[in-house]
Design an enzyme around this catalytic site. Structure first.
Site, mmCIF file in Angstrom:
data_model
loop_
_atom_site.group_PDB
_atom_site.id
_atom_site.type_symbol
_atom_site.label_atom_id
_atom_site.label_comp_id
_atom_site.label_asym_id
_atom_site.label_seq_id
_atom_site.Cartn_x
_atom_site.Cartn_y
_atom_site.Cartn_z
ATOM 1 N N ASP A 341 67.517 -99.716 -16.385
ATOM 2 C CA ASP A 341 68.971 -99.583 -16.421
ATOM 3 C C ASP A 341 69.519 -99.549 -17.851
ATOM 4 O O ASP A 341 70.719 -99.361 -18.044
ATOM 5 C CB ASP A 341 69.630 -100.738 -15.657
ATOM 6 C CG ASP A 341 69.299 -100.699 -14.175
ATOM 7 O OD1 ASP A 341 69.459 -99.631 -13.571
ATOM 8 O OD2 ASP A 341 68.885 -101.744 -13.628
ATOM 9 N N ASP A 342 68.659 -99.736 -18.826
ATOM 10 C CA ASP A 342 69.089 -99.779 -20.219
ATOM 11 C C ASP A 342 69.427 -98.365 -20.706
ATOM 12 O O ASP A 342 68.632 -97.423 -20.550
ATOM 13 C CB ASP A 342 67.967 -100.373 -21.074
ATOM 14 C CG ASP A 342 68.354 -100.481 -22.527
ATOM 15 O OD1 ASP A 342 68.969 -101.487 -22.876
ATOM 16 O OD2 ASP A 342 68.045 -99.553 -23.300
ATOM 17 N N TYR A 343 70.603 -98.218 -21.304
ATOM 18 C CA TYR A 343 71.033 -96.905 -21.779
ATOM 19 C C TYR A 343 70.057 -96.338 -22.804
ATOM 20 O O TYR A 343 69.694 -95.155 -22.773
ATOM 21 C CB TYR A 343 72.437 -96.992 -22.393
ATOM 22 C CG TYR A 343 72.894 -95.686 -22.988
ATOM 23 C CD1 TYR A 343 73.543 -94.737 -22.211
ATOM 24 C CD2 TYR A 343 72.655 -95.386 -24.333
ATOM 25 C CE1 TYR A 343 73.948 -93.519 -22.755
ATOM 26 C CE2 TYR A 343 73.049 -94.176 -24.879
ATOM 27 C CZ TYR A 343 73.699 -93.248 -24.090
ATOM 28 O OH TYR A 343 74.075 -92.043 -24.624
#
Length: 403
Positions: A341-343
C-alpha cells in the site's frame, strides 16, 4: 544412471532440469551458469535421453519442486526415484535426508547416527556430494558440525545452498537484529541480492544501477519508543517531526519516555510539545496498551511472526499496517516485508517495469511472490528507483515514504 527423457524448467533459483526413465526420476539438475550450460550438463549426465515433454507423474514432481523453491509447501516425499544404480549406503543416506522437512536441518553426524554408524559422518558427506537428485533428496538441508553451512557441489556453491535454505525459512547462524542499537540484519544481504537478481531480471537491472544494498537499521530503546516516534512522525516532514519528538523527549530529561511516564504526564505538557489532539490520543492509547501487555516486549517480538506483529500493533489507535511494516523493515530488519500500500513502493514498481499507472496492491503482491524470502530488499530497491527518477526529474517523489 540411464534416462529416456529430460526437460528444463524455471524456478526461483534459476532454470533446473529433471530426467526420467521407466523406473522413475533418474536425476535432477540444479541451475548451471546459464540455460545452455544446464542443458549441456543434462546431456552429459544422460546421453541417451531426449529433451521432451514429461509424463504426468514427472510433471507433478516439477510443479512441486517449483512450488517448494517459491517458498510454498511442496511435498516431494512421493516422487519416485530410480535408485537401481545407486550404491546401497547412498540409498540409506538419501532415505534419511528425504525425511528432513523444509525449514529444518540435520548434520552429517546426525544422519550417520540415524543409520547406526556414528563414525560415518565423512562417508555421509561423500554420499550427499554425489546426490543425483538434489531438491528431491534435500542435501542442502544437511550441514556440517556446529551448524556450519558445509560444502555444496552445485553451481554457486554455498551461496546456492544458503539461498535454498533461506527460501524454506531455515534459521541459520546469523545473529538477529537487536532493538537496542545493534544494526546487524537477521539475514545475509549479499545472498538476498543474488536471489533477487536470479528471480527477476528486470529488478536485477535496477540493482545494477543502484549498486549494493545499503539500508541501515534505526536503533530504538524499546518497541514502545519506536512506535511512539512513528506516531509523532506520521504525516509530517522529517524536520518538523524531529523537532516535536525532541520536545516530547525533553519532558523526561533524566530518562527516555516510557509508557508509564507518558501516562503520568499532564495533557497540557504534551500538547505544549507540539502534539496534535489526535496524536496525543494515539500516544495515550499506545502507552495504555503497552502497560496492559498488548504491545510486545523486545524479547517477545524477536520470536513473533511478521503477521502476528502487524495484528498486535494495529490494535493501537493511529497505528495501521503500514506503520507496523515500517517497524518490521527499519527497526527489526525482517527480510520478507513488502508494503504493497506504500506509494513509494508502487511508484518504484511502475518506474522499474515501465508501467504508465501505479499497480493495484494485489497485483504488486502477486508479482512480489518471486522476490520471497527477501521482499524487504526488493522494497528498498524500489524506493531507490523513485529517488533516481526524481533526481533525473522524470517523476516527482510525491508521497513516497521515507526509506
Amino acid at each position: 544412471m540411464t534416462a529416456s527423457g529430460f526437460v528444463l524448467f524455471d524456478t526461483a533459483i534459476g532454470r533446473c532440469g529433471i530426467a526420467w526413465g521407466e523406473h522413475g526420476v533418474a536425476g535432477v539438475q540444479l541451475p548451471e551458469a546459464g540455460e545452455a550450460e544446464t542443458r549441456a550438463r543434462m546431456l552429459h549426465r544422460f546421453p541417451a535421453a531426449g529433451e521432451t515433454a514429461p509424463p504426468p507423474e514427472v510433471q507433478k514432481a516439477v510443479e512441486r519442486i517449483v512450488a517448494l523453491l517459491r517458498g510454498e509447501a511442496g511435498d516431494l516425499a512421493e516422487v519416485t526415484l530410480d535408485m537401481n544404480e545407486v550404491p546401497a549406503f547412498h540409498r540409506r543416506v538419501y532415505d534419511v535426508a528425504r525425511t528432513i522437512p523444509p525449514g529444518k536441518t540435520l548434520s552429517y553426524g546426525d544422519i550417520a547416527a540415524r543409520l547406526g554408524a556414528p563414525g560415518a559422518a565423512r562417508a555421509v558427506g561423500q554420499a550427499l556430494g554425489r546426490n543425483p537428485f538434489p531438491i528431491v533428496v534435500p542435501c542442502h538441508r544437511v550441514l556440517a558440525a556446529g551448524g556450519k553451512i558445509g560444502g555444496f557441489s552445485a553451481q554457486g556453491g554455498v551461496v546456492t545452498k544458503r539461498r535454498m535454505l533461506a527460501i524454506e525459512g531455515t534459521q541459520m547462524n546469523v545473529e538477529k537484529a537487536r532493538f537496542d542499537g545493534d544494526e546487524a540484519f537477521g539475514f545475509d544481504p549479499s545472498l538476498a541480492v543474488a536471489h533477487l537478481r536470479a528471480a527477476d531480471s528486470v529488478l536485477g537491472r535496477v540493482i545494477d544501477t543502484v549498486g549494493p544494498f545499503r539500508m541501515r537499521l534505526r536503533p530504538a530503546p524499546s518497541v514502545f519508543g519506536a512506535l511512539a516516534e512513528a506516531i509523532v512522525y506520521q504525516q509530517l516532514n522529517g524536520k518538523a517531526a524531529a523537532a516535536i519528538f525532541a520536545r516530547v523527549c525533553a519532558l523526561f530529561p533524566r530518562s527516555k519516555p516510557t509508557a508509564a511516564r507518558l501516562l503520568r504526564t499532564p495533557e497540557d505538557k504534551l500538547r505544549g510539545a507540539g502534539l496534535s489532539r489526535s496524536k496525543l490520543l494515539s500516544l495515550r492509547d499506545l502507552a495504555q496498551k503497552a502497560e496492559d501487555g498488548v504491545i510486545p516486549t523486545v524479547a517477545e517480538i524477536r520470536d513473533m511472526a511478521d503477521e502476528t506483529i502487524i495484528e498486535r500493533l494495529s490494535e493501537v489507535r493511529g497505528i495501521g499496517r503500514w506503520t507496523a511494516e515500517m517497524l518490521l523493515i527499519f527497526r527489526l530488519g525482517r527480510p520478507d516485508v513488502l508494503p504493497v500500500d506504500d506509494y513509494g513502493i508502487r511508484k518504484g514498481f511502475a518506474i522499474t517495469f515501465d508501467r504508465p499507472e501505479l499497480p493495484p496492491p494485489k497485483e504488486l503482491a502477486a508479482h512480489g511472490v518471486r522476490w520471497a524470502p527477501y521482499r524487504t530488499v526488493a522494497s528498498w530497491y524500489l524506493w531507490r528507483a523513485v529517488e533516481r527518477a526524481t533526481e533525473r526529474k522524470v517523476v516527482p517523489l510525491g508521497g513516497a515514504k521515507e526509506a
